[in-house]
Write a protein that holds these residues in place. Sequence first.
Motif, PDB file in Angstrom:
ATOM      1  N   ILE A  75      58.923 -18.391 -40.752  1.00  0.00           N
ATOM      2  CA  ILE A  75      57.417 -18.300 -40.571  1.00  0.00           C
ATOM      3  C   ILE A  75      57.041 -18.600 -39.303  1.00  0.00           C
ATOM      4  N   LEU A  76      57.379 -19.580 -38.584  1.00  0.00           N
ATOM      5  CA  LEU A  76      56.832 -19.915 -37.329  1.00  0.00           C
ATOM      6  C   LEU A  76      57.161 -18.669 -36.306  1.00  0.00           C
ATOM      7  N   LEU A  77      58.506 -18.028 -36.587  1.00  0.00           N
ATOM      8  CA  LEU A  77      58.664 -16.941 -35.674  1.00  0.00           C
ATOM      9  C   LEU A  77      57.883 -15.812 -35.808  1.00  0.00           C
ATOM     10  N   MET A  78      57.490 -15.458 -37.173  1.00  0.00           N
ATOM     11  CA  MET A  78      56.538 -14.454 -37.440  1.00  0.00           C
ATOM     12  C   MET A  78      55.233 -14.646 -36.775  1.00  0.00           C
ATOM     13  N   VAL A  79      54.591 -15.894 -37.011  1.00  0.00           N
ATOM     14  CA  VAL A  79      53.375 -16.317 -36.353  1.00  0.00           C
ATOM     15  C   VAL A  79      53.199 -16.119 -35.099  1.00  0.00           C
ATOM     16  N   THR A  80      54.219 -16.487 -34.276  1.00  0.00           N
ATOM     17  CA  THR A  80      54.279 -16.370 -33.015  1.00  0.00           C
ATOM     18  C   THR A  80      54.618 -14.936 -32.481  1.00  0.00           C
ATOM     19  N   THR A  81      55.324 -14.127 -33.196  1.00  0.00           N
ATOM     20  CA  THR A  81      55.362 -12.717 -33.055  1.00  0.00           C
ATOM     21  C   THR A  81      53.966 -11.951 -33.062  1.00  0.00           C
ATOM     22  N   THR A  82      53.281 -12.207 -34.204  1.00  0.00           N
ATOM     23  CA  THR A  82      51.764 -11.692 -34.475  1.00  0.00           C
ATOM     24  C   THR A  82      50.940 -12.173 -33.026  1.00  0.00           C
ATOM     25  N   PHE A  83      51.022 -13.244 -32.779  1.00  0.00           N
ATOM     26  CA  PHE A  83      50.228 -13.620 -31.615  1.00  0.00           C
ATOM     27  C   PHE A  83      50.685 -13.016 -30.269  1.00  0.00           C
ATOM     28  N   PHE A  93      55.590  -8.755 -22.658  1.00  0.00           N
ATOM     29  CA  PHE A  93      55.243  -9.347 -23.826  1.00  0.00           C
ATOM     30  C   PHE A  93      55.671  -8.188 -25.109  1.00  0.00           C
ATOM     31  N   ALA A  94      55.886  -6.969 -24.572  1.00  0.00           N
ATOM     32  CA  ALA A  94      56.434  -6.258 -25.558  1.00  0.00           C
ATOM     33  C   ALA A  94      57.881  -6.745 -25.948  1.00  0.00           C
ATOM     34  N   CYS A  95      58.757  -6.599 -24.933  1.00  0.00           N
ATOM     35  CA  CYS A  95      60.157  -6.918 -25.279  1.00  0.00           C
ATOM     36  C   CYS A  95      60.105  -8.280 -25.882  1.00  0.00           C
ATOM     37  N   LEU A  96      59.344  -9.169 -25.721  1.00  0.00           N
ATOM     38  CA  LEU A  96      59.325 -10.709 -26.131  1.00  0.00           C
ATOM     39  C   LEU A  96      58.950 -10.559 -27.815  1.00  0.00           C
ATOM     40  N   ALA A  97      57.931  -9.610 -28.027  1.00  0.00           N
ATOM     41  CA  ALA A  97      57.596  -9.616 -29.530  1.00  0.00           C
ATOM     42  C   ALA A  97      58.612  -8.891 -30.369  1.00  0.00           C
ATOM     43  N   ALA A 154      52.432 -11.379 -41.231  1.00  0.00           N
ATOM     44  CA  ALA A 154      52.127 -10.485 -40.196  1.00  0.00           C
ATOM     45  C   ALA A 154      50.743 -10.165 -40.236  1.00  0.00           C
ATOM     46  N   TYR A 155      49.951 -10.325 -41.358  1.00  0.00           N
ATOM     47  CA  TYR A 155      48.563 -10.180 -41.448  1.00  0.00           C
ATOM     48  C   TYR A 155      47.944 -10.981 -40.337  1.00  0.00           C
TER      49      TYR A 155
END
Length: 291
Positions: A10-18, A219-223, A243-244
């Motif tokens: 969950i933490l990784l997904m929230v960070t990903t969306t940011f 940021f694209a690679c990091l995401a 992801a929303y």
Amino acid sequence: MREQNLRRGILLMVTTTFVFSVQDVISRHLAGTYNVWMVTMVRYWFFAAFVVALAARKPGGIRAAARSEVPLLQIFRSVLLVAEVWVMVLAFVALGLVEAHAVFACYPLLVAALSGPVLGEKVGWRRWGAIGIGFVGVMVILQPGFGVFNPAAIVPLCSALMFALYSLLTRYVGRRDSAATSFFWTGIWGAVVATLGGAWAWQPMSWGDWGWMGLLCLFACLAHYLLIAAYEAAEASAIQPFAYLQLVFASIFGMAIFGDTLRPNVALGAGIVVCAGLFTLWRERRRKLTG
């Protein structure tokens, strides 16, 4: 242990969306000055270098990552993703981050609707009901038939359809190829297609904007890396609803940085779409748990 992995996912997904939202901000900034074809091309050059470096560290190296049983489908889905990026960045420029993401949020519903014809999955009446409600939400956002209707709002809808088809094809090729192989082909063939589309449209770029371009690529690679890590930490059905949050982050950035406005119909329509999408994801997870 499973609960700990879920929290990490969950933490990784929230960070990903940011991170994806920050990437969208930079994309809109650059596309406001330079053409979208060149911006996407340079971004994919870095993306290709990233997937090659990632593949080289895996067992079997680049040769193993490049081995595919469905090469034509891998090429098609890679081309489709490049086209989707082109269309979505154009939507950012034409509509702003808020409205573009509000419409794009319907893509999980399109995935559910197309899972039958593309993957042969059974779509029950509850999921069809959620898809229908989500479609109503999209209509609330677009406001067809009203004087305020902006034809440019169709652009992110096309992007959502393309991304939904890309997601389904990714699941389809996943039956034959590994995730590492799909990721490798996405980067390599995406760079080839982006170069064919962007080489003719090269524009001189200032040193300051090259700095922004470097940040966009980073940021694209990091995401993408964070997204892979998120799906490795927890099941996709459990963390996908988070992801929303990209819609929330993109709206905040759009209003704070670019002066975008959140019209009442957009807020209402986006709320309907998100609720329908969350219900669809919940039904899919429940179906998997019950077998």
